[in-house]
Design a protein around this motif. Structure first.
Motif, PDB file in Angstrom:
ATOM      1  N   GLN A  85       0.825  -1.204   0.000  1.00 68.90           N
ATOM      2  CA  GLN A  85       0.000   0.000   0.000  1.00 68.90           C
ATOM      3  C   GLN A  85       0.863   1.258   0.000  1.00 68.90           C
ATOM      4  O   GLN A  85       0.578   2.226  -0.697  1.00 68.90           O
ATOM      5  CB  GLN A  85      -0.931  -0.012   1.208  1.00 68.90           C
ATOM      6  N   MET A  86       1.957   1.194   0.774  1.00 68.87           N
ATOM      7  CA  MET A  86       2.851   2.333   0.855  1.00 68.87           C
ATOM      8  C   MET A  86       3.426   2.673  -0.526  1.00 68.87           C
ATOM      9  O   MET A  86       3.385   3.821  -0.961  1.00 68.87           O
ATOM     10  CB  MET A  86       3.972   2.006   1.840  1.00 68.87           C
ATOM     11  N   PHE A 132       0.790   4.050  -2.868  1.00 72.35           N
ATOM     12  CA  PHE A 132       0.516   5.468  -2.601  1.00 72.35           C
ATOM     13  C   PHE A 132       1.640   6.344  -3.138  1.00 72.35           C
ATOM     14  O   PHE A 132       1.402   7.411  -3.691  1.00 72.35           O
ATOM     15  CB  PHE A 132       0.377   5.705  -1.087  1.00 72.35           C
ATOM     16  N   MET A 133       2.885   5.883  -2.954  1.00 71.89           N
ATOM     17  CA  MET A 133       4.010   6.712  -3.385  1.00 71.89           C
ATOM     18  C   MET A 133       4.065   6.817  -4.906  1.00 71.89           C
ATOM     19  O   MET A 133       4.426   7.861  -5.448  1.00 71.89           O
ATOM     20  CB  MET A 133       5.328   6.149  -2.840  1.00 71.89           C
ATOM     21  N   THR A 140      -1.874  10.935  -7.192  1.00 66.94           N
ATOM     22  CA  THR A 140      -2.005  11.725  -5.966  1.00 66.94           C
ATOM     23  C   THR A 140      -1.621  10.841  -4.805  1.00 66.94           C
ATOM     24  O   THR A 140      -2.114   9.713  -4.732  1.00 66.94           O
ATOM     25  CB  THR A 140      -3.460  12.210  -5.743  1.00 66.94           C
ATOM     26  N   PRO A 141      -0.793  11.229  -3.876  1.00 68.14           N
ATOM     27  CA  PRO A 141      -0.112  12.514  -3.828  1.00 68.14           C
ATOM     28  C   PRO A 141       1.035  12.691  -4.818  1.00 68.14           C
ATOM     29  O   PRO A 141       1.550  13.812  -4.933  1.00 68.14           O
ATOM     30  CB  PRO A 141       0.432  12.554  -2.387  1.00 68.14           C
ATOM     31  N   GLY A 142       1.435  11.646  -5.503  1.00 70.62           N
ATOM     32  CA  GLY A 142       2.470  11.830  -6.512  1.00 70.62           C
ATOM     33  C   GLY A 142       3.853  12.062  -5.957  1.00 70.62           C
ATOM     34  O   GLY A 142       4.633  12.846  -6.498  1.00 70.62           O
ATOM     35  N   SER A 143       4.162  11.384  -4.866  1.00 68.89           N
ATOM     36  CA  SER A 143       5.445  11.624  -4.206  1.00 68.89           C
ATOM     37  C   SER A 143       6.620  11.274  -5.113  1.00 68.89           C
ATOM     38  O   SER A 143       7.582  12.041  -5.210  1.00 68.89           O
ATOM     39  CB  SER A 143       5.528  10.784  -2.929  1.00 68.89           C
TER      40      SER A 143
END
Lengths: 291, 317
Positions: free
Chosen positions: B147-148, B151-152, B156-159
């Motif tokens: 999941q981490m 998300f990365m 979005t958030p588009g890290s």
């Protein structure tokens, strides 16, 4: 040909000490960034408040607060951590004990077809866990093991056994047999030779195997989500709970709660790694005896 | 090292009163023969594994030979389920993703893991911190790591896009790149595990070998190539074996990160889909049996390469 290149390389000078140190620091720097950057992202994100901050790629974009953590605790996450801890600990204890016995039998005791036994143990572990689920589910339901700690750790033990047996078999096999023979000449029974001579020497091996088992069962998701899908009060484990998370507010993306929960789970494990790394790794006694 | 042996002898001397009290234990424990002990020691492991592993394997084998409609058994089907699996495009697609995933991720994990193991094995200040740092990705549960990373990599958030200046590049939403992100996440998560298995092997190499090689003027690269690698062979094969069979059965990571979209459906995910979502346990079991045979074949190749003498030493010859 290879020996020639070996000689050619011998002639070359080693780089001076300072350059070696600099290289070493750069290398360590890369390792730290690679291992810790995602973790840093995790911690920063977990403290962000509200959608705007959570959806901003800038890690330092506030506002920050403990909202996500409060939301996680409100969903009974401490109970999930308790379940995971109990299940992983029980798996580790049971698996290490019975795995050590089996490994000793395979490595040392007069057993016919020892290679066959070891291969059989390995082969059994190759079945895809996904397809173990339906038949096991039926069995567990009929004997009432669904939604219990036992239902989880009994299955985890059997999944972790092959690697444990394998690691410990190589480990026991590396301990010189003279030690046991000496113990037997001194009048020890086979059981005593195992308990008093071999087990203490195998300490580091047991420890490594135990840690691997603990982490594997701590991480397990597939069986946990099938055998104990709900109810933190009963047996739902951490990975299952996290997969089921909702946001702090309804319909919010659960990125905040997931990261907060991940941090809460990871911190104790990081402390564990810091405390235990020496014991996981430290001079394996088998090597010391051999040398 | 002489110190170790002396404490050991000291230990057994100190323990002797306790050992005497042991002798008063029930007679059957005292005189138990080694053969009986071997059977006794194997029994618990075998029992658990038969219950949890062997029984389901046989169950799946029987199920795979029967025809089902909506979970109701229709009768004996012979090898029809296998034919259906082998002639379906989804199977070959899942197989090719699984193969690519396994080769790439295990390869990278081995190289990075070996590097980690060498670093962890080296004596230096702050070694505890270094070792703990390397182990951190491994102790984060797979579902969380998945999941981490999802998300990365997400828009979005588009890290990661922000870091690399890629704008709105859709990592998870196009084939090829989606598989790449799953592989990156797996390498990050599992390289430390490979390192741990390799480190156990590194620890058994006596330091005298390095010292005498140093005296003979061998460079560090030569010491690595002519001492470390050959002596590490058993540990390398064990690490590759366990990582390969695990990677072939990968489930959590692609499930969490992409849900199997954009060509990231693994064999295990396909099995899960047939057994749980599509109500045809016959085809599902045929799939899992095929997966098992594939993994088994690769496992056998490794076990052959490892060879019994590397596990048991000279005794087994």
């Amino acid at each position: 040909m290879t020996t020639q290149t070996a000689h050619a390389r011998t002639a070359r000078q080693r780089p001076p000490r300072r350059i070696m140190d600099a290289r070493w620091s750069v290398l360590l720097g890369i390792v730290f960034v690679w291992c810790l950057a995602p973790f840093f992202w995790l911690v920063m994100t977990s403290f962000k408040r509200g959608d705007r901050a959570l959806n901003d790629p800038d890690l330092f974009q506030g506002p920050f607060g403990l909202d996500n953590y409060i939301a996680v605790l409100g969903q009974g996450f401490l109970l999930n951590m308790r379940n995971s801890l109990v299940v992983a600990t029980m798996t580790t204890v049971v698996c290490t004990i019975i795995g050590a016995l089996a490994a000793y039998a395979i490595a040392r005791l007069p057993l016919k077809r020892r290679v066959l036994w070891l291969s059989g143990v390995l082969a059994a572990s190759l079945f895809p866990p996904v397809s173990l689920v339906p038949p096991l589910y039926e069995v567990w339901r009929s004997i009432g093991l669904l939604n219990t700690w036992e239902g989880l750790y009994v299955s985890y033990v059997s999944f972790s056994l092959p690697l444990t047996i394998f690691i410990l078999t190589t480990f026991f096999a590396a301990i010189p047999s003279e030690l046991e023979e000496a113990a037997k000449i001194d009048g020890a029974t086979p059981l005593q030779a195992f308990r008093k001579v071999i087990l203490p020497l195998a300490g580091p091996g047991l420890f490594s195997a135990a840690i691997i088992t603990f982490v594997t069962s701590w991480n397990e998701f597939l069986l946990a989500s099938t055998f104990a899908p709900r109810n933190a009060e009963v047996a739902q484990t951490v990975p299952v709970a996290i997969a089921a998370f909702t946001g702090a507010v309804e319909f919010q993306r659960p990125i905040g709660t997931i990261t907060a929960a991940s941090v809460m789970v990871t911190i104790p494990m990081v402390i564990l790694a810091l405390v235990l790394q020496r014991r996981i790794v430290s001079g394996l006694t088998a090597g010391a005896v051999k040398g | 090292m002489p110190n170790d042996t002396s404490t050991m002898h000291g230990g057994s001397a100190r323990r002797s009163p306790e050992a005497n009290s042991r002798l008063r234990a029930p007679a059957r424990w005292r005189g138990i023969s080694e053969t009986a002990l071997a059977r006794l020691f194997l029994a618990p492991s075998i029992t658990v594994m038969v219950l949890v592993v062997v029984f389901p394997i046989l169950y799946a084998l029987v199920t795979s030979l029967n025809a089902y409609t909506r979970r109701q058994r229709e009768g004996f089907a012979g090898l029809d389920n296998y034919v259906e699996v082998l002639s379906s495009g989804v199977f070959w697609q899942a197989l090719s993703f699984t193969a690519v995933f396994t080769v790439t991720s295990v390869g990278l994990e081995f190289i990075i893991g070996l590097g980690f193991a060498l670093i962890m094995n080296r004596a230096l200040r702050g070694r505890g911190i270094v070792r703990a740092t390397i182990l951190i990705p491994w102790i984060i549960p797979t579902v969380m790591a998945g999941q981490m990373w999802a998300f990365m990599f997400n828009i979005t958030p588009g890290s990661i896009n922000g870091l690399l200046g890629l704008g709105d590049f859709n990592w998870l939403g196009q084939s090829g790149w989606a598989a790449g992100t799953v592989i990156i996440a797996d390498v990050w998560k599992t390289a430390p595990f490979a390192a741990l298995l390799l480190l156990a092997g590194l620890q058994t190499i006596p330091s005298e070998m390095y010292e005498s090689a140093k005296v003979d003027g061998a460079t560090s690269i030569q010491r690595f190539w002519y001492i470390t690698l050959p002596l590490l062979r058993p540990a390398i094969l064990v690490a590759l074996l366990f990582r390969t069979v695990d990677a072939l059965r990968v489930y959590d990571l692609p499930e969490v990160m992409t849900g199997g979209a954009f060509g990231t459906e693994s064999l295990s995910m396909l099995v899960q889909q047939y057994i749980v979502e599509t109500p045809d346990p016959g085809v599902g079991s045929a799939l899992s049996t095929l997966t098992f045979m594939l993994v088994l074949a690769i496992g056998v190749i490794f076990v052959r390469a490892i060879g019994s003498h590397l596990v048991f030493g000279e005794r087994s010859r």
